[in-house]
Scaffold this motif. Structure first.
Motif, short mmCIF file in Angstrom:
data_model
loop_
_atom_site.label_atom_id
_atom_site.label_comp_id
_atom_site.label_asym_id
_atom_site.label_seq_id
_atom_site.Cartn_x
_atom_site.Cartn_y
_atom_site.Cartn_z
N ASP A 1 0.74 -1.27 0.04
CA ASP A 1 0.01 -0.11 -0.06
C ASP A 1 0.81 1.30 -0.06
OD1 ASP A 1 -2.97 1.39 0.57
OD2 ASP A 1 -1.74 1.97 2.15
N ILE A 2 0.61 2.14 -0.93
CA ILE A 2 1.20 3.24 -0.82
C ILE A 2 1.39 4.23 0.38
CG2 ILE A 2 -0.86 4.88 -1.72
CD1 ILE A 2 1.31 6.30 -3.71
N GLU A 3 0.46 4.37 1.06
CA GLU A 3 0.56 4.85 2.42
C GLU A 3 1.58 4.26 3.48
OE1 GLU A 3 -2.33 6.39 6.16
OE2 GLU A 3 -3.23 5.85 4.21
N ASP A 4 1.60 2.88 3.58
CA ASP A 4 2.64 2.26 4.25
C ASP A 4 3.84 2.43 3.85
OD1 ASP A 4 0.45 0.84 5.54
OD2 ASP A 4 0.43 -0.93 4.25
N TYR A 5 3.97 2.46 2.39
CA TYR A 5 5.59 2.98 1.74
C TYR A 5 5.88 4.55 2.44
CZ TYR A 5 8.82 4.98 -1.31
OH TYR A 5 9.93 5.61 -1.97
N LEU A 6 4.89 5.16 2.12
CA LEU A 6 5.27 6.52 2.72
C LEU A 6 5.69 6.74 4.23
CD1 LEU A 6 2.61 8.53 0.51
CD2 LEU A 6 5.06 8.57 0.14
N VAL A 7 4.79 6.09 5.01
CA VAL A 7 5.12 6.20 6.41
C VAL A 7 6.14 5.55 6.67
CG1 VAL A 7 4.36 5.24 8.67
CG2 VAL A 7 2.84 6.11 7.17
N GLY A 8 6.66 4.66 6.18
CA GLY A 8 7.96 3.98 6.30
C GLY A 8 9.21 4.82 5.87
N ILE A 9 8.89 5.76 4.95
CA ILE A 9 9.94 6.54 4.54
C ILE A 9 10.19 7.63 5.50
CG2 ILE A 9 10.65 8.23 2.82
CD1 ILE A 9 11.08 5.30 2.05
N LEU A 10 9.09 8.04 6.32
CA LEU A 10 9.09 9.07 7.05
C LEU A 10 9.70 8.72 8.41
CD1 LEU A 10 5.55 10.61 6.82
CD2 LEU A 10 7.65 11.64 6.35
N GLN A 11 9.70 7.34 8.82
CA GLN A 11 10.58 6.72 9.74
C GLN A 11 12.16 6.66 9.74
OE1 GLN A 11 8.93 2.77 10.71
NE2 GLN A 11 6.70 3.67 11.06
N LEU A 12 12.23 6.49 8.10
CA LEU A 12 13.53 6.71 7.85
C LEU A 12 14.29 7.89 8.33
CD1 LEU A 12 16.25 5.68 6.32
CD2 LEU A 12 15.20 6.46 4.19
N ALA A 13 13.63 9.02 8.06
CA ALA A 13 14.24 10.44 8.52
C ALA A 13 14.41 10.65 9.83
CB ALA A 13 13.13 11.45 8.10
N SER A 14 13.67 10.14 10.81
CA SER A 14 13.73 10.14 12.23
C SER A 14 15.33 9.20 12.56
CB SER A 14 12.53 9.26 13.06
OG SER A 14 11.40 10.13 12.66
N GLU A 15 15.17 8.14 11.84
CA GLU A 15 16.45 7.34 12.18
C GLU A 15 17.65 7.97 11.69
OE1 GLU A 15 18.27 3.88 13.75
OE2 GLU A 15 16.32 4.90 14.19
N LEU A 16 17.58 8.66 10.74
CA LEU A 16 18.76 9.41 10.16
C LEU A 16 19.10 10.60 11.21
CD1 LEU A 16 18.24 9.27 6.13
CD2 LEU A 16 19.59 7.70 7.58
N SER A 17 18.25 11.02 11.50
CA SER A 17 18.64 12.49 12.47
C SER A 17 19.35 11.71 13.41
CB SER A 17 17.28 13.12 12.99
OG SER A 17 16.59 12.02 13.64
N ARG A 18 19.07 10.43 14.15
CA ARG A 18 19.92 9.93 15.23
C ARG A 18 21.15 9.32 14.66
NH1 ARG A 18 18.62 4.09 17.68
NH2 ARG A 18 20.33 3.78 19.17
N TYR A 19 21.28 8.77 13.51
CA TYR A 19 22.47 8.36 12.83
C TYR A 19 23.50 9.62 12.73
CZ TYR A 19 25.32 6.07 9.43
OH TYR A 19 26.42 5.38 8.88
N ALA A 20 22.83 10.86 12.35
CA ALA A 20 23.84 11.74 12.19
C ALA A 20 24.47 12.31 13.50
CB ALA A 20 22.79 13.09 11.66
N VAL A 21 23.91 12.26 14.47
CA VAL A 21 24.37 12.72 15.78
C VAL A 21 25.53 11.76 16.44
CG1 VAL A 21 23.84 12.56 18.22
CG2 VAL A 21 22.32 13.71 16.66
#
Length: 289
Positions: free
Chosen positions: A174-194
């Protein structure tokens, strides 16, 4: 005469009434009243059919939950494998390779779900796996970003899980499942940057900042309504802000300059290496002059 008429009049009315009654009974027969036992049997038959349906439905949902539990366990194992990126830069490649093995297990589980769900009833049971699917898409997106440095497409994520992207084909991503997963990626990358800064990698936050900024621009092109996806997108701006603050601190403290300077020194040394042999011919020409 009058007396005779008076005696026969009630008899004629009685005969007329009987004739009318017989006509009505013949044309409009009365339905036979059901006994209490007959009514009880009908009600029992109706609710027995309902009970059979509910039992089958419950059995199907139980099978779905068992399969989803196995997929979710594989997703948890993949998430644990990828946590090493926050503590060791050298182990990132190995973590990605290990996570991909768990994606294969998820693929097998989705194949079982696709065979179990009746045709045309995907969204009827979608609530059993949509949160899990969002998390798995996030893990796939994180793995591919760590390996290749770009955003995974919906088609690629679906292919890794053995799914399609078309609703007409039944079980799909489902396209909404894909988009929410991508948004979770942004949160994890912010932690990865730190954590990259803590581990001494000062260039990684700059790359992440550019990637998340592009991601934010892409989501702004979507016409999102006031639903769960929109609320999740609203949190993206805080991830962008957090990464921008990290990049700002790196620039203010001169850490970015040091990383760039180190690269420049290495490049200069490489450039000077082949120029050494050319010094002798130049000196020989001066002596001849």
């Amino acid at each position: 005469m009058n007396i005779h008429t008076q005696n026969t009049l009630p008899t004629n009315k009685t005969r007329l009434f009987c004739a009318q009654t017989q006509f009505i009974t013949h044309c409009f027969p009365c339905k036979q009243k059901k006994t209490p036992n007959t009514m009880q049997n009908n009600v029992k038959n109706i609710f027995d059919s309902f009970n059979d349906y509910l039992v089958k439905e419950q059995e199907l949902r139980t099978e779905i939950r068992d399969i989803v539990r196995d997929i979710d366990q594989a997703a948890k194992e993949a998430a644990i494998a990828l946590q090493v990126i926050h503590s060791s830069i050298a182990d990132v490649s190995a973590a990605c390779a290990k996570a991909r093995t768990f994606f294969d297990t998820c693929r097998e589980g989705y194949a079982k779900l696709a065979a179990l769900i009746p045709a045309g009833q995907y969204y009827r049971y979608h609530d059993h796996w949509h949160y899990m699917t969002q998390r798995i898409v996030f893990l796939i997106a994180l793995t591919i970003y760590l390996e290749k440095g770009f955003l995974v497409t919906r088609e690629t994520a679906a292919d890794i899980l053995g799914l399609s992207v078309s609703q007409q084909q039944g079980f799909h991503l489902d396209i909404e499942d894909y988009l929410v997963g991508i948004l979770q990626l942004a949160s994890e990358l912010s932690r990865y940057a730190v954590n990259s800064v803590i581990l001494g990698d000062y260039e990684k936050p700059l790359t992440i900042s550019k990637f998340v900024a592009d991601l934010n621009s892409g989501f702004r092109l979507l016409n999102l309504k006031n639903d769960s996806l929109r609320k999740r997108f609203d949190a993206l701006k805080y991830d962008v802000k957090k990464i921008e603050e990290i990049v700002y601190d790196i620039s203010i403290r001169g850490l970015r300059t040091e990383a760039t300077g180190a690269a420049a020194v290495g490049g200069a040394a490489a450039a000077e290496a082949p120029s050494a042999p050319t010094a002798e011919p130049a000196a020989a020409e001066e002596k001849q002059a």
